[in-house]
Design a protein around this motif. Sequence first.
Motif, mmCIF file in Angstrom:
data_model
loop_
_atom_site.group_PDB
_atom_site.id
_atom_site.type_symbol
_atom_site.label_atom_id
_atom_site.label_comp_id
_atom_site.label_asym_id
_atom_site.label_seq_id
_atom_site.Cartn_x
_atom_site.Cartn_y
_atom_site.Cartn_z
ATOM 1 N N ARG A 199 -24.337 84.929 66.944
ATOM 2 C CA ARG A 199 -23.769 84.740 65.522
ATOM 3 C C ARG A 199 -24.734 85.488 64.617
ATOM 4 O O ARG A 199 -24.554 85.812 63.412
ATOM 5 C CB ARG A 199 -23.788 83.309 65.381
ATOM 6 C CG ARG A 199 -23.064 82.653 63.752
ATOM 7 C CD ARG A 199 -21.729 83.380 63.599
ATOM 8 N NE ARG A 199 -21.361 83.306 62.433
ATOM 9 C CZ ARG A 199 -21.593 83.870 61.416
ATOM 10 N NH1 ARG A 199 -22.242 84.993 61.493
ATOM 11 N NH2 ARG A 199 -20.871 83.636 60.208
ATOM 12 N N GLU A 200 -26.137 85.235 64.772
ATOM 13 C CA GLU A 200 -27.086 85.874 63.956
ATOM 14 C C GLU A 200 -27.073 87.302 63.628
ATOM 15 O O GLU A 200 -27.489 87.672 62.250
ATOM 16 C CB GLU A 200 -28.544 85.489 64.461
ATOM 17 C CG GLU A 200 -28.853 84.021 64.597
ATOM 18 C CD GLU A 200 -28.599 83.386 65.866
ATOM 19 O OE1 GLU A 200 -27.820 84.019 66.601
ATOM 20 O OE2 GLU A 200 -29.159 82.448 66.357
ATOM 21 N N PHE A 201 -26.460 87.976 64.426
ATOM 22 C CA PHE A 201 -26.272 89.420 64.160
ATOM 23 C C PHE A 201 -24.896 89.821 63.265
ATOM 24 O O PHE A 201 -24.848 91.050 63.029
ATOM 25 C CB PHE A 201 -26.336 90.190 65.538
ATOM 26 C CG PHE A 201 -27.555 89.919 66.313
ATOM 27 C CD1 PHE A 201 -28.458 90.856 66.119
ATOM 28 C CD2 PHE A 201 -27.477 89.362 67.400
ATOM 29 C CE1 PHE A 201 -29.991 90.453 66.718
ATOM 30 C CE2 PHE A 201 -28.453 89.252 67.962
ATOM 31 C CZ PHE A 201 -29.631 89.733 67.949
ATOM 32 N N ALA A 202 -24.109 88.903 63.018
ATOM 33 C CA ALA A 202 -23.023 89.361 62.700
ATOM 34 C C ALA A 202 -23.151 89.441 61.089
ATOM 35 O O ALA A 202 -23.784 88.974 60.240
ATOM 36 C CB ALA A 202 -21.930 88.270 62.677
ATOM 37 N N ALA A 203 -22.317 90.402 60.458
ATOM 38 C CA ALA A 203 -22.402 90.840 59.090
ATOM 39 C C ALA A 203 -21.572 90.079 58.192
ATOM 40 O O ALA A 203 -20.686 89.108 58.698
ATOM 41 C CB ALA A 203 -22.098 92.483 58.927
ATOM 42 N N GLY A 204 -21.822 90.022 57.034
ATOM 43 C CA GLY A 204 -21.015 89.292 55.912
ATOM 44 C C GLY A 204 -21.580 87.763 55.640
ATOM 45 O O GLY A 204 -22.546 87.624 55.158
ATOM 46 N N GLU A 205 -20.837 86.753 56.499
ATOM 47 C CA GLU A 205 -21.032 85.430 56.169
ATOM 48 C C GLU A 205 -22.371 85.183 56.582
ATOM 49 O O GLU A 205 -23.072 85.552 57.448
ATOM 50 C CB GLU A 205 -20.200 84.597 56.830
ATOM 51 C CG GLU A 205 -18.799 84.677 56.302
ATOM 52 C CD GLU A 205 -17.594 84.112 57.325
ATOM 53 O OE1 GLU A 205 -18.161 83.780 58.568
ATOM 54 O OE2 GLU A 205 -16.470 84.061 57.012
ATOM 55 N N ASP A 206 -23.013 84.244 55.796
ATOM 56 C CA ASP A 206 -24.445 83.450 56.329
ATOM 57 C C ASP A 206 -24.154 83.068 57.710
ATOM 58 O O ASP A 206 -23.012 82.361 57.895
ATOM 59 C CB ASP A 206 -24.505 82.379 55.209
ATOM 60 C CG ASP A 206 -25.559 81.281 55.656
ATOM 61 O OD1 ASP A 206 -26.183 81.657 56.642
ATOM 62 O OD2 ASP A 206 -25.686 79.927 55.205
ATOM 63 N N ALA A 207 -24.952 83.170 58.576
ATOM 64 C CA ALA A 207 -24.845 82.771 59.796
ATOM 65 C C ALA A 207 -24.670 81.351 60.244
ATOM 66 O O ALA A 207 -24.129 80.810 61.264
ATOM 67 C CB ALA A 207 -26.127 83.339 60.769
ATOM 68 N N ASP A 208 -25.221 80.513 59.290
ATOM 69 C CA ASP A 208 -25.030 79.127 59.486
ATOM 70 C C ASP A 208 -23.872 78.338 58.704
ATOM 71 O O ASP A 208 -23.596 77.118 58.943
ATOM 72 C CB ASP A 208 -26.340 78.351 58.706
ATOM 73 C CG ASP A 208 -27.561 78.474 59.626
ATOM 74 O OD1 ASP A 208 -27.343 79.087 60.576
ATOM 75 O OD2 ASP A 208 -28.794 78.371 58.980
ATOM 76 N N ALA A 209 -23.101 79.318 58.255
ATOM 77 C CA ALA A 209 -21.849 78.789 57.565
ATOM 78 C C ALA A 209 -21.027 77.958 58.623
ATOM 79 O O ALA A 209 -20.228 77.026 58.256
ATOM 80 C CB ALA A 209 -20.938 79.944 56.759
ATOM 81 N N SER A 210 -20.951 78.625 59.789
ATOM 82 C CA SER A 210 -19.790 77.965 60.668
ATOM 83 C C SER A 210 -20.309 76.596 60.839
ATOM 84 O O SER A 210 -19.268 75.838 61.595
ATOM 85 C CB SER A 210 -19.857 78.869 62.002
ATOM 86 O OG SER A 210 -21.244 78.981 62.564
ATOM 87 N N VAL A 211 -21.453 76.116 60.549
ATOM 88 C CA VAL A 211 -21.948 74.980 60.936
ATOM 89 C C VAL A 211 -21.026 73.818 60.242
ATOM 90 O O VAL A 211 -20.611 72.628 60.518
ATOM 91 C CB VAL A 211 -23.382 74.584 60.850
ATOM 92 C CG1 VAL A 211 -23.755 73.235 61.185
ATOM 93 C CG2 VAL A 211 -24.325 75.404 61.418
ATOM 94 N N ALA A 212 -20.529 74.396 59.138
ATOM 95 C CA ALA A 212 -19.657 73.161 58.411
ATOM 96 C C ALA A 212 -18.393 72.918 59.195
ATOM 97 O O ALA A 212 -17.808 71.848 59.425
ATOM 98 C CB ALA A 212 -18.922 74.141 57.097
#
Length: 363
Positions: free
Chosen positions: A190-203
């Motif tokens: 996840r940390e390498f993916a572009a665009g969204e903040d990597a922690d956004a999915s924690v929501a």
Amino acid sequence: MLVGFAEKVGRITAYPAADAYGPAGEIAMLASNESPFPPLPGVMEAIAEAAPDGNRYPAPSADRLRAALTARFDVAPERIAIGAGSCDLLLSAAEALLDPGTELVHAWPTFAIYPRMAAATGARAVAVPLDADDRHDLDAMADAVTDATRLVVVCNPNNPTGTFLPLAAIERLARRLPPHVWLLVDEAYREFAAGEDADASVALVRRHRNVVLLRTFSKAYGLAGMRCGYALCGDERFAEALYRVWQPFSCSVVAQAAASAALEQPAELARRIELTVAARLELEERLATLGLEVRRSHANFVWHSLGGADEAAVVDGLAERKVLVRRGSALGRSGWLRTTVGTAVENGRYLTALGELLPPQRD
Ligand SMILES: *Cc1c(COP(=O)(O)O)cnc(C)c1O
């Protein structure tokens, strides 16, 4: 003498290990998506500091590490499970959720551990092909859910194709799934993916009780040899169930110390991720100029075709040149390779070797 094994041993295929394990250096180790960087600053000191406690079992609930993860993600400690790598948690999840007669839905090609979770438990694995762009087909996966489904696994970004789906798409799937189905999102890259903040999915785990995010210290954090991963769970009962089935003390004293120290280095981590992403973009560009089909990756590896060249011959030729990569036939698609983004020197060696092994381009 007649020796016996559990029936499942016949069902489980051996993990496709990389061709060689040994000291890096002469060999370009581009087969296992490890970090080419040494441990983050402070990590080796933390390991040395923890070593004298090696005669004691680790804290079974990994309190310090869980507290650090709670501070980082604002997820309650009861909703966090820690294991000896995220594969440990995947196999525990299989044991905790799957019985013979139940079903697990996953994509294909994807991480080979998911079908193994079914093989190990006697559950049925339902493999849903990726779409034409090699992304998870989330609608088809939701359609594959039945009354017998216990678990849907989404690998995002996907190993081996490197493709990535935005949070909104994953959340749509979470909303579509019936309440008896868990959605496990494996975010190893996840940390390498572009665009969204990597922690956004924690929501997602705050909004949906049936969602579990799986993360690891093996990839971006560069601690593959330490064995530490964690699950952020929408429901504390998921973490509880994992803790019931697994072997106690799976994550070692030194692994817990290393992971806790690594979490304290967000700036250096971000710098390394940036370097890896820049190197990945360059690698993708150069591979495309060799006339190969290249998937746009959101991870620390690239997935590309061999333009019709013989896979075994190319992989053998690379190995002769001391460059190790993963052959697509071992990952669900022959004629393609998955290559980890290494150091600039390793990536250069890879491109040079490929240039020698592929037939000259016609134009
Ligand atoms: C590498 C990887 C993991 C991490 O495994 P660990 O056991 O944490 O080392 C998990 N999922 C996927 C898809 C991976 O590629």
